[in-house]
Write an enzyme that holds these catalytic residues in place. Sequence first.
Site, PDB file in Angstrom:
ATOM      1  N   HIS A 123      44.914  43.016  32.243  1.00 46.36           N
ATOM      2  CA  HIS A 123      43.897  43.192  33.687  1.00 46.36           C
ATOM      3  C   HIS A 123      44.435  44.330  34.682  1.00 46.36           C
ATOM      4  O   HIS A 123      43.963  44.983  35.360  1.00 46.36           O
ATOM      5  CB  HIS A 123      43.648  41.893  34.429  1.00 46.36           C
ATOM      6  CG  HIS A 123      43.404  41.382  35.735  1.00 46.36           C
ATOM      7  ND1 HIS A 123      42.214  40.981  36.188  1.00 46.36           N
ATOM      8  CD2 HIS A 123      43.818  42.122  36.871  1.00 46.36           C
ATOM      9  CE1 HIS A 123      42.083  41.073  37.217  1.00 46.36           C
ATOM     10  NE2 HIS A 123      43.001  41.902  37.921  1.00 46.36           N
ATOM     11  N   GLU A 124      45.805  44.081  34.648  1.00 48.61           N
ATOM     12  CA  GLU A 124      46.526  44.903  35.621  1.00 48.61           C
ATOM     13  C   GLU A 124      46.487  46.272  35.155  1.00 48.61           C
ATOM     14  O   GLU A 124      46.351  47.514  35.824  1.00 48.61           O
ATOM     15  CB  GLU A 124      47.935  44.624  35.793  1.00 48.61           C
ATOM     16  CG  GLU A 124      48.244  43.198  36.413  1.00 48.61           C
ATOM     17  CD  GLU A 124      47.596  43.074  37.752  1.00 48.61           C
ATOM     18  OE1 GLU A 124      47.392  44.119  38.342  1.00 48.61           O
ATOM     19  OE2 GLU A 124      47.191  41.816  37.946  1.00 48.61           O
ATOM     20  N   HIS A 150      43.330  48.132  36.457  1.00 52.01           N
ATOM     21  CA  HIS A 150      43.277  48.768  37.573  1.00 52.01           C
ATOM     22  C   HIS A 150      44.025  50.075  37.416  1.00 52.01           C
ATOM     23  O   HIS A 150      43.636  50.844  38.281  1.00 52.01           O
ATOM     24  CB  HIS A 150      44.243  47.846  38.456  1.00 52.01           C
ATOM     25  CG  HIS A 150      43.673  46.283  38.910  1.00 52.01           C
ATOM     26  ND1 HIS A 150      42.555  46.423  39.312  1.00 52.01           N
ATOM     27  CD2 HIS A 150      44.054  45.223  38.853  1.00 52.01           C
ATOM     28  CE1 HIS A 150      42.012  45.026  39.702  1.00 52.01           C
ATOM     29  NE2 HIS A 150      43.067  44.414  39.340  1.00 52.01           N
ATOM     30  N   ASP A 191      41.256  40.749  44.242  1.00 55.38           N
ATOM     31  CA  ASP A 191      40.246  41.790  43.917  1.00 55.38           C
ATOM     32  C   ASP A 191      38.847  41.645  44.503  1.00 55.38           C
ATOM     33  O   ASP A 191      38.257  42.577  45.080  1.00 55.38           O
ATOM     34  CB  ASP A 191      40.048  41.824  42.341  1.00 55.38           C
ATOM     35  CG  ASP A 191      41.380  42.406  41.631  1.00 55.38           C
ATOM     36  OD1 ASP A 191      42.180  42.807  42.122  1.00 55.38           O
ATOM     37  OD2 ASP A 191      41.479  41.877  40.517  1.00 55.38           O
TER      38      ASP A 191
HETATM   39 ZN   LIG Z   1      43.474  42.206  39.652  1.00 56.58          ZN
END
Ligand SMILES: [Zn+2]
Length: 206
Positions: free
Chosen positions: A36-37, A40, A139
């Site tokens: 997930h990171e 980004h 987010d």
């Molecule tokens: Zn996030």
Amino acid sequence: MLAGLFVYYLYQGLSVVAALSGVALIMSVFACIVLHELGHAFMARRFNIPTLDITMYPIGGVARLKRMPEKPREEFLIAIAGPAVNLVIAAVLYLVDGMSGSSVSLFEAMTTQANILGLLMWINVGLVVFNMIPAFPMDGGRVLRAGLATRLDYRNATHIASLIGQVLAVGFGIYGLFAGLWSLPFIALFIFMAARQEVQYVMEKS
Ligand SMILES: [Zn+2]
């Protein structure tokens, strides 16, 4: 730490197999949060924003960007990239589970330990929902600020988004205290402070 967890599970009366799959599940969730990171970070790199580091906390991860994207479109795309990764993981797990004919409902996933992939799928769905709560600077809150910033100036957009974030954080905190969900007030405090910090950052810069 994982070996400790394994021993703890055994101590709790789980079988070796169940304890092992418990540890595997924790590792998998950890991996999903890292991905997930990275989502980004990769999207940020597309806009020439380097990521300084990715820190993992017990409640999730944070990708620290070298600078904040100021164009609403960039902030929107960077914010959405993390949850999008979990959505893709959930979709893949759903397909894999479907093909093996063992898809599980949320209830089944939570009450039986039979299907670890099904449980992991639901955890990823949960990560999407949790991260998209519009509590700035989570987010969902960044998506909200990006949306507001297309109509308002950046400072006002930040103020409104962080105000909503702080109100939600206080709400989560109070709910957690009454419902006995002890981790919730800590998450709420974290969001509250982070929202304030973000406002300060924007005020100092402009
Ligand atoms: Zn996030």
